[in-house]
Design a protein around this motif. Sequence first.
Motif, short mmCIF file in Angstrom:
data_model
loop_
_atom_site.label_atom_id
_atom_site.label_comp_id
_atom_site.label_asym_id
_atom_site.label_seq_id
_atom_site.Cartn_x
_atom_site.Cartn_y
_atom_site.Cartn_z
N THR A 127 0.84 -1.20 0.00
CA THR A 127 0.00 0.00 0.00
C THR A 127 0.87 1.25 0.00
N GLY A 128 1.92 1.24 0.83
CA GLY A 128 2.83 2.38 0.89
C GLY A 128 3.55 2.61 -0.42
N ILE A 129 4.02 1.50 -1.04
CA ILE A 129 4.75 1.62 -2.30
C ILE A 129 3.86 2.27 -3.36
N ILE A 130 2.63 1.83 -3.45
CA ILE A 130 1.76 2.31 -4.52
C ILE A 130 1.21 3.71 -4.23
N LEU A 131 0.93 4.00 -2.96
CA LEU A 131 0.25 5.26 -2.66
C LEU A 131 1.14 6.38 -2.16
N LYS A 146 4.99 -3.43 -15.78
CA LYS A 146 4.76 -3.88 -17.16
C LYS A 146 3.47 -3.29 -17.72
N VAL A 147 2.38 -3.35 -16.90
CA VAL A 147 1.09 -2.96 -17.48
C VAL A 147 0.68 -1.52 -17.20
N ARG A 148 1.04 -0.99 -16.06
CA ARG A 148 0.60 0.36 -15.69
C ARG A 148 1.75 1.11 -15.03
N PRO A 149 2.83 1.34 -15.73
CA PRO A 149 3.99 1.95 -15.07
C PRO A 149 3.67 3.30 -14.44
N GLU A 150 2.72 4.04 -15.05
CA GLU A 150 2.45 5.39 -14.50
C GLU A 150 1.88 5.30 -13.08
N MET A 151 1.32 4.12 -12.73
CA MET A 151 0.70 3.97 -11.41
C MET A 151 1.73 3.97 -10.29
N ILE A 152 2.94 3.51 -10.57
CA ILE A 152 3.91 3.42 -9.48
C ILE A 152 5.20 4.17 -9.76
N GLU A 153 5.26 4.92 -10.87
CA GLU A 153 6.49 5.64 -11.13
C GLU A 153 6.49 7.04 -10.55
N LYS A 154 5.32 7.62 -10.50
CA LYS A 154 5.25 8.91 -9.80
C LYS A 154 4.10 8.87 -8.82
N ARG A 155 4.21 9.75 -7.84
CA ARG A 155 3.18 9.77 -6.81
C ARG A 155 1.94 10.45 -7.28
N LYS A 172 13.82 0.48 -8.62
CA LYS A 172 12.38 0.35 -8.41
C LYS A 172 11.85 -0.92 -9.05
N LYS A 173 12.53 -1.36 -10.12
CA LYS A 173 12.07 -2.56 -10.82
C LYS A 173 12.70 -3.82 -10.27
N ASN A 174 13.66 -3.66 -9.37
CA ASN A 174 14.38 -4.81 -8.84
C ASN A 174 13.49 -5.65 -7.92
N ILE A 175 13.39 -6.94 -8.28
CA ILE A 175 12.49 -7.83 -7.53
C ILE A 175 12.90 -7.93 -6.07
N PHE A 176 14.21 -8.04 -5.83
CA PHE A 176 14.68 -8.22 -4.45
C PHE A 176 14.37 -6.99 -3.59
N VAL A 177 14.59 -5.80 -4.19
CA VAL A 177 14.33 -4.57 -3.45
C VAL A 177 12.86 -4.52 -3.04
N ASN A 178 11.97 -4.87 -3.97
CA ASN A 178 10.55 -4.81 -3.66
C ASN A 178 10.13 -5.87 -2.65
N PHE A 179 10.81 -7.03 -2.72
CA PHE A 179 10.56 -8.07 -1.72
C PHE A 179 10.88 -7.51 -0.33
N CYS A 180 12.04 -6.85 -0.25
CA CYS A 180 12.46 -6.31 1.05
C CYS A 180 11.49 -5.25 1.54
N LEU A 181 11.01 -4.41 0.63
CA LEU A 181 10.08 -3.35 1.05
C LEU A 181 8.78 -3.97 1.56
N ALA A 203 4.43 -8.31 -2.80
CA ALA A 203 4.84 -6.95 -3.18
C ALA A 203 5.70 -6.98 -4.44
N SER A 204 6.69 -7.91 -4.48
CA SER A 204 7.59 -7.88 -5.64
C SER A 204 6.84 -8.30 -6.91
N LEU A 205 5.92 -9.28 -6.78
CA LEU A 205 5.15 -9.68 -7.96
C LEU A 205 4.25 -8.55 -8.44
N THR A 206 3.56 -7.92 -7.50
CA THR A 206 2.61 -6.86 -7.87
C THR A 206 3.34 -5.69 -8.52
N VAL A 207 4.46 -5.28 -7.89
CA VAL A 207 5.17 -4.12 -8.43
C VAL A 207 5.73 -4.43 -9.82
#
Lengths: 205, 198
Positions: free
Chosen positions: B69-73, B189-198, B126-135, B180-184
């Motif tokens: 939730t934090g990553i996306i919002l 891939k499908v909606r980069p604008e959703m998580i690239e800027k706030r 931001k695209k790194n799977i491991f980083v997102n797993f950790c977050l 988290a890593s799968l979702t991000v």
Amino acid sequence: MAKLLLTIILTLGFISSSLAHRVNVFCWVEGGKINCTGKFASGNKAQDCLVKILDKKSGQVLVQGKTNDQGEVSIPIPQKAIKEKLDLEVELIAGMGHKNTWPIPADELVGDEISEDTAQTADIDTPVESQKSETEVQSKVVAASNIDTASLEKVLNKVLDRKLKPVMEKLTLLQERPISFADIFGGIGYILGLMGIAMYFKSKK
Amino acid sequence: MHISEGVLSLPVLLTGAGLTVIGTAWALKKLDYNQIPKTAILSAVFFVASLIHVPIGPSNMHLVLNGLTGIILGPACILAILVALFLQAVLFQFGGLTALGVNTVIMAGPALVCGLLYYSLPVKLKKNIFVNFCLGALGILGSGFLVAISLAFSGEAFLPAAKLIILAHIPVMVVEGIIASLTVSFLHKVRPEMIEKR
């Protein structure tokens, strides 16, 4: 105005229903002991949990115990509670912020003081045998005629307590309403409604 | 990880409520029109996620998804989590209304940290799977830590409580990290604008 009142009433209703928690505790008094079982809403037994018996008024802890593998514990009624006719409250602490309470009014404790021989008469009656044996006990008691009404009442109280125990336990569990689809969709509906309100106000700027 | 009513001491409850009010005001100020639907969707996800139980040994845990939730919002995660926790308290009897402030801090605090960390990362990471797993895992770790702190200020010993809570939540951390890593990576891939800027 009517709408506002309705909203307030509904909100208050919600607040009282939200006082229930995720861990359930059920207690009954039998044979000079307070018996408690703890269960989580998921049906798991609350094992190895601290159970405190408090004086409801002062909040003072009178005795405490821990639940066994079955999530049960039985604690002797503290003498102080019987002497001073205290209303008790049982508190089950299941850790990680989970906790629930069960009230035991003073008259429940008093009703359990039964003299030895009448208690034995009542013990013959096992819970499996139904009303038939209960009436047998009653008729025996009446026939014996040397037992006065007061002790008869005590015997009846004891028998009734035991018969009602499973019913009370089920009622407690029923009070703990399971989560329904209506709750889930209702919640999502609220979120969508809030989204609408937020968008309405932000769009005017 | 919802704390029930009557467990925490008054100062803890008041601190939690105060922090939540400040956080909510700040997040409302930062919330722009285009972010509202996204916030509502994530609030609904957070609201329902706690009903998904993951059986682990004798007990079972539910998903929290605060890291995601934090990553996306970003800051808006405070609003999403506050609304979802309120509805969980009212409809499911999770936690309680007096503990709402503390529970919001417990859930949204780490979510906000995850979000701020994520947005401060370079695009490649931001695209790194491991980083997102950790977050994703960090969200739960932080919440467990905050639960232990709130219990500690209400009289429970801090270290045993923290150990117990964090150990019990390790499996959830792993599951949440994976989600988290799968979702991000899917959103990239499908909606980069959703998580690239706030």
